[in-house]
Structures are given as structure tokens and as C-alpha cells.
Design a protein around this motif. Sequence first.
Motif, PDB file in Angstrom:
ATOM      1  N   LEU A 162       0.980  -1.254   0.092  1.00 57.38           N
ATOM      2  CA  LEU A 162       0.154   0.048  -0.032  1.00 57.38           C
ATOM      3  C   LEU A 162       1.004   1.204   0.145  1.00 57.38           C
ATOM      4  CD1 LEU A 162      -3.002  -0.794   2.229  1.00 57.38           C
ATOM      5  CD2 LEU A 162      -2.902  -0.795  -0.166  1.00 57.38           C
ATOM      6  N   TYR A 163       1.618   1.577   0.924  1.00 57.22           N
ATOM      7  CA  TYR A 163       2.615   2.424   0.958  1.00 57.22           C
ATOM      8  C   TYR A 163       4.151   2.257   1.777  1.00 57.22           C
ATOM      9  CZ  TYR A 163       1.015   4.225   5.728  1.00 57.22           C
ATOM     10  OH  TYR A 163       0.729   4.433   6.915  1.00 57.22           O
ATOM     11  N   ALA A 164       4.904   3.037   1.511  1.00 58.08           N
ATOM     12  CA  ALA A 164       6.376   2.882   1.964  1.00 58.08           C
ATOM     13  C   ALA A 164       6.841   4.309   2.628  1.00 58.08           C
ATOM     14  CB  ALA A 164       7.205   2.219   1.398  1.00 58.08           C
ATOM     15  N   VAL A 165       7.357   4.270   3.881  1.00 60.35           N
ATOM     16  CA  VAL A 165       7.920   5.795   4.407  1.00 60.35           C
ATOM     17  C   VAL A 165       9.294   5.325   4.850  1.00 60.35           C
ATOM     18  CG1 VAL A 165       7.627   7.179   5.988  1.00 60.35           C
ATOM     19  CG2 VAL A 165       5.371   6.611   4.755  1.00 60.35           C
ATOM     20  N   PRO A 166      10.485   6.245   4.630  1.00 54.94           N
ATOM     21  CA  PRO A 166      11.478   6.062   4.804  1.00 54.94           C
ATOM     22  C   PRO A 166      11.694   6.583   6.642  1.00 54.94           C
ATOM     23  CG  PRO A 166      11.528   8.188   3.668  1.00 54.94           C
ATOM     24  CD  PRO A 166      10.126   7.405   3.452  1.00 54.94           C
ATOM     25  N   TRP A 167      12.716   6.088   7.271  1.00 52.82           N
ATOM     26  CA  TRP A 167      13.560   6.427   8.443  1.00 52.82           C
ATOM     27  C   TRP A 167      14.492   7.615   8.085  1.00 52.82           C
ATOM     28  CZ3 TRP A 167      11.792   4.931  13.279  1.00 52.82           C
ATOM     29  CH2 TRP A 167      11.268   3.684  13.466  1.00 52.82           C
ATOM     30  N   PRO A 168      14.584   8.461   8.830  1.00 48.46           N
ATOM     31  CA  PRO A 168      15.511   9.281   8.461  1.00 48.46           C
ATOM     32  C   PRO A 168      17.161   8.716   8.722  1.00 48.46           C
ATOM     33  CG  PRO A 168      14.343  10.171  10.581  1.00 48.46           C
ATOM     34  CD  PRO A 168      13.964   8.604  10.349  1.00 48.46           C
ATOM     35  N   PRO A 169      17.967   9.137   8.003  1.00 45.77           N
ATOM     36  CA  PRO A 169      19.324   8.596   7.943  1.00 45.77           C
ATOM     37  C   PRO A 169      19.899   7.996   9.008  1.00 45.77           C
ATOM     38  CG  PRO A 169      19.469  10.862   7.038  1.00 45.77           C
ATOM     39  CD  PRO A 169      18.376  10.724   7.718  1.00 45.77           C
TER      40      PRO A 169
END
Length: 332
Positions: free
Chosen positions: A144-151
Motif C-alpha cells: 500500500l505505501y512505504a515511508v523512509p526512516w531518517p538517515p
Amino acid sequence: MIKSKNIVSSLITAGLGLGMSLGISGIAKAEVWDMPLAYSGSNFHSVTAAEFGSCVTTGTGGAIEIVTHPSGSLIKGADIKRAVQTGQVPIGERLLSGHQNENAIFGYDSVPFLATSFDDADKLWQAAKPSIEKTLADQNLTLLYAVPWPPQGLYFKKEINSVADMDGIKFRSYNNTTTRLAELTGMLPVVIEAAEISQAFATGVVESMVSSGATGYDRKIWESLTHFYEVDAWLPRNYIMVNTSVWNSTSEANQNVIRGCAELAEYAGTWRSKEYTGFTLAGLRAGGMTVEPAGDGLQNELKDIGATMTADWLKAAGADGQAIVDSFNAMQ
Ligand code: PCA
């Protein structure tokens, strides 16, 4: 026989009558979709998932009610994918690279120093998405969707200037890449879910990790550690999956609502991740930690180790992995 049939049909008639007097939507059966999450409720991924859930509940007029369960409280992080695959729950969120042991392709976002900024992580995601979607589809899962973590940077409880300084340190890992990083730097890896790290650090089970400022901040890591080195090694993703059989039995109208909410959530979550990067590093500092870029010497040593790990990943991920890297490079 005839009598009981009559009773049944009068019950049905009474039920319909009641339904009509309440208005059909009043009796339409709402489906509850329990949605396990691995990370704490205050984490930005979990906040985004909860908003996604409300968006779906509102958008479907209450026909699908999504209820999130953070901190691995319903299903532990490592078991969420299997639970969705087998239909134990219809939907869930997980760290994509947590599945590297099943298929190296899932680790595309944890290849050291391949994509080190939000912009590059987005390009790399566009390059990898078709392969990831297909791999998940073969496992009865719809992305459905994907979101990155910060570096990702390195946490310690002492000053570190070189890889030699890391020798023998007990290291918390969260996927194959982080375990391998520990091995190549002479540290001792132990796999621990984010929801459990406060205790693991407090009790000295581990004393170092690679993660985002966000996770250190969420877990009040300054209570146990003193240094965060900004290495910007990679930006791993969390993704939301739905069981494909459940998805296929969802009406087209509701699928459209869910897709719309997912698109919004990916945008909002990514925006939050960016905002959270500076905010949480400031939070670590306010907690008393030293937060700074890794020194040049350390950064160069890590780059060499990263090159070894990249070669290992390309070997494991084969032609599909190479195609992702090629298509990412073509976008530069
Ligand atoms: N936090 C998660 C994965 C990456 C990150 O920044 C964790 O440490 O488990």
C-alpha cells in the motif's frame, strides 16, 4: 419444516424492516481491520499509520474500520509479515529490510552509502518498487505505501574515532545488514526490536547501535548512551501491506479510498520523517548527548566496509538487485 422456514422468513422480514427503519447504512456490518505495528505509538510511522486508518474509516463511511496496535502489542515485529500473509490479520506495517533473510531484494534500502539523502532514497524506492511489489505479490501481499526512516548513524557510550575503537562492543542490530556491519567492525551483534531497546540498553545487554536520531529520541537513549555519529549510511523503509485475498474481496470503491489514503500517508509520513530528522537530533543534544558527523578517518573506514557490503548484497540479490542499482544510477 415448513413452520421453521416461515419463522426464518419472518425473522428475515423483521430484520429487513428494522434495517430500513434504521437506514441501511445503520446496519451495514463494519469490518474491523486490526493493524499491527512494530514501533511505539509516539513514533512518526505509527502516527502516520493511525491517520491512514482514520482516513480509511472516514472514507469508507465506516465500512472498514482500521485499528492500529503499536509497539508489537498485537503481533511482534518479526511476525507481522507472516500474520498478514496467512490472514491472521488483514493489514500491517513492518520494516522492509527485516525480510532480507528471506530474499536479499528486501534489503535494497540498507545498502551502505548507496542512497544517503531523502531525495536519493526516493529515487532508489522508485527504482526498487516494481521488484518489491512483485516479490510481495508472490507471497499473497499487496503493497500500500512505504515511508523512509531518517538517515542512519552510529550510537555509542564513548567517543569513537576509528573502527578499531569499536572492537568487542555489544551491538544491537535490526536486520541482516546491521548484523553484518557489526561483524565487519569487530562488534558483537544481538537482534533486538526497537520496542525493546530501552531496556536492552539500560541493562547493558547492548551498548551500541546503528539507527536514526528518531529511534534514539523515541527511546530516550540519552539515559544510556552518550554519542551519536551522523554517518548517513542509508534510509531504510517501513511499508504497509494488506493480505491480497482480503484486498481482492474489498469493493472497488473501497480499494480506491484505501489507495488514496495510502498515497496521502506516504506523502505525510515522508514529510514527517524529514522534519523529524533535525528535531530528534536536537532532542538527543538536549538530552546531553554529543551529536556530530563521524570524523573523516572513521567515515573512510566505514566507506570501505560499505563497499564490501555492497558487493555482498549485489551477489545475493543477483540480476534484480543490479537492475535496481542501474535504474537508480540512471536517475542521477
Ligand atoms: N529505526 C528502526 C529501523 C531504522 C530506524 O531508524 C530501528 O532502529 O529499529
